[in-house]
Design an enzyme around this catalytic site. Sequence first.
Site, PDB file in Angstrom:
ATOM      1  N   HIS A 307       0.851  -1.197   0.000  1.00 40.14           N
ATOM      2  CA  HIS A 307       0.000   0.000   0.000  1.00 40.14           C
ATOM      3  C   HIS A 307       0.876   1.232   0.000  1.00 40.14           C
ATOM      4  CE1 HIS A 307      -3.287   2.714   0.907  1.00 40.14           C
ATOM      5  NE2 HIS A 307      -4.090   1.728   0.547  1.00 40.14           N
ATOM      6  N   ASP A 364      -8.000  -5.434   0.219  1.00 39.93           N
ATOM      7  CA  ASP A 364      -8.513  -6.276  -0.864  1.00 39.93           C
ATOM      8  C   ASP A 364      -8.094  -7.735  -0.752  1.00 39.93           C
ATOM      9  OD1 ASP A 364      -9.882  -4.223  -2.168  1.00 39.93           O
ATOM     10  OD2 ASP A 364      -8.018  -3.460  -3.002  1.00 39.93           O
TER      11      ASP A 364
HETATM   12  N1  CMC Z   1       3.985  -7.703  -4.790  1.00 46.28           N
HETATM   13  C1  CMC Z   1       5.330  -7.658  -4.970  1.00 46.28           C
HETATM   14  N2  CMC Z   1       6.080  -6.550  -4.834  1.00 46.28           N
HETATM   15  C2  CMC Z   1       5.459  -5.420  -4.500  1.00 46.28           C
HETATM   16  C3  CMC Z   1       4.059  -5.372  -4.297  1.00 46.28           C
HETATM   17  C4  CMC Z   1       3.323  -6.562  -4.460  1.00 46.28           C
HETATM   18  N3  CMC Z   1       2.003  -6.562  -4.285  1.00 46.28           N
HETATM   19  N4  CMC Z   1       3.685  -4.103  -3.984  1.00 46.28           N
HETATM   20  C5  CMC Z   1       4.836  -3.381  -3.996  1.00 46.28           C
HETATM   21  N5  CMC Z   1       5.891  -4.159  -4.301  1.00 46.28           N
HETATM   22  C6  CMC Z   1       7.289  -3.753  -4.352  1.00 46.28           C
HETATM   23  C7  CMC Z   1       7.568  -2.926  -5.598  1.00 46.28           C
HETATM   24  O1  CMC Z   1       7.948  -3.756  -6.678  1.00 46.28           O
HETATM   25  C8  CMC Z   1       8.671  -2.011  -5.114  1.00 46.28           C
HETATM   26  O2  CMC Z   1       9.865  -2.786  -5.071  1.00 46.28           O
HETATM   27  P1  CMC Z   1      11.303  -2.051  -5.331  1.00 46.28           P
HETATM   28  O3  CMC Z   1      11.466  -1.062  -4.228  1.00 46.28           O
HETATM   29  O4  CMC Z   1      12.284  -3.175  -5.308  1.00 46.28           O
HETATM   30  O5  CMC Z   1      11.176  -1.417  -6.685  1.00 46.28           O
HETATM   31  C9  CMC Z   1       8.299  -1.729  -3.642  1.00 46.28           C
HETATM   32  O6  CMC Z   1       7.510  -2.879  -3.245  1.00 46.28           O
HETATM   33  C10 CMC Z   1       7.476  -0.457  -3.453  1.00 46.28           C
HETATM   34  O7  CMC Z   1       6.309  -0.567  -4.272  1.00 46.28           O
HETATM   35  P2  CMC Z   1       5.730   0.595  -5.177  1.00 46.28           P
HETATM   36  O8  CMC Z   1       5.039  -0.002  -6.352  1.00 46.28           O
HETATM   37  O9  CMC Z   1       6.793   1.616  -5.421  1.00 46.28           O
HETATM   38  O10 CMC Z   1       4.681   1.222  -4.160  1.00 46.28           O
HETATM   39  P3  CMC Z   1       3.490   2.169  -4.523  1.00 46.28           P
HETATM   40  O11 CMC Z   1       3.181   2.911  -3.283  1.00 46.28           O
HETATM   41  O12 CMC Z   1       3.768   2.974  -5.744  1.00 46.28           O
HETATM   42  O13 CMC Z   1       2.295   1.165  -4.912  1.00 46.28           O
HETATM   43  C11 CMC Z   1       0.513  -0.392  -4.705  1.00 46.28           C
HETATM   44  C12 CMC Z   1       1.356   0.689  -4.000  1.00 46.28           C
HETATM   45  C13 CMC Z   1      -0.726  -0.681  -3.855  1.00 46.28           C
HETATM   46  C14 CMC Z   1       0.053   0.120  -6.061  1.00 46.28           C
HETATM   47  C15 CMC Z   1       1.385  -1.665  -4.871  1.00 46.28           C
HETATM   48  O14 CMC Z   1       1.782  -2.128  -3.595  1.00 46.28           O
HETATM   49  C16 CMC Z   1       0.650  -2.767  -5.621  1.00 46.28           C
HETATM   50  O15 CMC Z   1       0.620  -2.751  -6.855  1.00 46.28           O
HETATM   51  N6  CMC Z   1       0.012  -3.737  -4.884  1.00 46.28           N
HETATM   52  C17 CMC Z   1      -0.777  -4.757  -5.507  1.00 46.28           C
HETATM   53  C18 CMC Z   1      -2.126  -4.185  -5.924  1.00 46.28           C
HETATM   54  C19 CMC Z   1      -3.052  -3.966  -4.757  1.00 46.28           C
HETATM   55  O16 CMC Z   1      -3.214  -4.829  -3.899  1.00 46.28           O
HETATM   56  N7  CMC Z   1      -3.721  -2.790  -4.741  1.00 46.28           N
HETATM   57  C20 CMC Z   1      -4.734  -2.474  -3.731  1.00 46.28           C
HETATM   58  C21 CMC Z   1      -4.313  -1.365  -2.836  1.00 46.28           C
HETATM   59  S1  CMC Z   1      -5.437  -1.254  -1.414  1.00 46.28           S
HETATM   60  C22 CMC Z   1      -6.911  -0.701  -2.075  1.00 46.28           C
HETATM   61  C23 CMC Z   1      -6.859   0.746  -2.333  1.00 46.28           C
HETATM   62  O17 CMC Z   1      -6.968   1.518  -1.376  1.00 46.28           O
HETATM   63  O18 CMC Z   1      -6.708   1.121  -3.502  1.00 46.28           O
END
Ligand code: CMC
Length: 429
Positions: A307, A364
Amino acid sequence: MKKAKLFIDEKEVYEFPVQVDNMKGISLDIRNLRKDTGMITYDPGFGNTGSCQSAVTFLDGEKGILQYRGYAIEDLVEKCDFVEVAFLLVHGSLPNKKERYKYQELLNNHSMIHADMMDFFRGYPDHAHPMSILSAMVVSLSAFYPEIDLDEDPEAQMDLTVTRLLSKMRTIAAFTYRKLNGMDFVNPSYKYSYCANFLNMMFSSPVRDYTPNPVHVKAINKLLILHADHEQNCSTTAVRLIGSSEASLYAAVSAGICALWGPKHGGANQAVIEMLEKIRDDGITVDEAIRKAQDKDDPFKLMGFGHRVYKTYDPRAKIARKLCREVLDDLGKSDELLDIAIDLEQQALKNEYFIERNLYPNIDFYTGIIFRAMGIPTNMYTVMFALGRLPGWIAHYLEWHHDPYEKIGRPRQHYIGPTPKQVVPLEER
Ligand code: CMC
């Protein structure tokens, strides 16, 4: 007032006013930065940008705290139903008994949708995604219930629009499900509460008696409360941004529905179940799934994990996990997808990659299993999220509407395109 100073090459170039919010959060006021210095800030994804002042929701991602209008989410889920929480978000305080009763009546009075809108439902193919229908139907409400003369009694007119939207979006969601499943529509009924009414419109049938299961009604109430607001997330920011152009509430919420649809946001609940099914059907072990999720060359991610703001267990996910057990126990059912999910969670929480990045289950991760247990199909999960988020979107739209500091949303950019060039005439190219 405290000040912060900006130095470039050891030369002081700017002094920012420092603001402290009601929960001791600190922000630098950069509103005059460009005017005074010609500089802008660069913050892709807006991870460090406070785009507005808001009194709706407080969230502390480090401590796992979520409060609507000052009330902890755990308290609201235990003591209130969804309509009370919707009232709280939209009006700023919990309703008293009289207000609660009146609100229920109002919601009932506005629960039908214009008969001509039925033709729209009929025109959609059966394979349409329900989120596309929901978004289109919500913006279509602006054609059938155009915003009225705001000069007359703007507050009363806005109240009417808000009530209509809260009530009719539930009807639209249920009708969408029935259309996609080839079933006749079931109209809303005065005899049911908000959530029971929704379940009745979804599942009642002309050939067998149907009474909404009270455990499911309670669970839907809790799930909608958990989804009801989450401060300046992607869809809420979309709603505020659209609203900032003075577009109608229906238009802004329709945009919010589209923003929510993506798998990184509300669409994750559908993606979680699809991921768990894939793990089961392809015989992927939990260890392999965890390995794949860490591999940057593999598009596989652990959906329902991670998140932007929570760096600890999402407080909503804790409640959803417990609710999941309650609903399955009531049905006397087990679910192999839940077993896989629990295994995945346990392995991920022990894994260095997930620990280092503070990746925990988000809301989720478990909600899809609950919806599935109630017989709600996978493609409807994000619609359920949207129904829950609706009062939050409305509250933010109204907050923008009343905020004297609000301006049309219009970010700047860091330009990386070509520097000026001359057009070479076509015959010379
Ligand atoms: N599985 C594997 N790796 C992950 C995941 C995951 N679900 N989420 C983040 N990472 C890794 C990402 O690859 C990055 O790694 P590195 O630092 O080595 O590049 C690190 O963790 C930070 O992630 P980010 O993508 O930079 O973080 P963000 O804040 O931009 O994205 C997120 C947050 C929710 C989009 C992302 O965690 C994700 O895509 N999760 C899966 C989708 C999901 O469950 N979304 C629902 C969110 S809750 C409902 C809502 O409120 O929307």
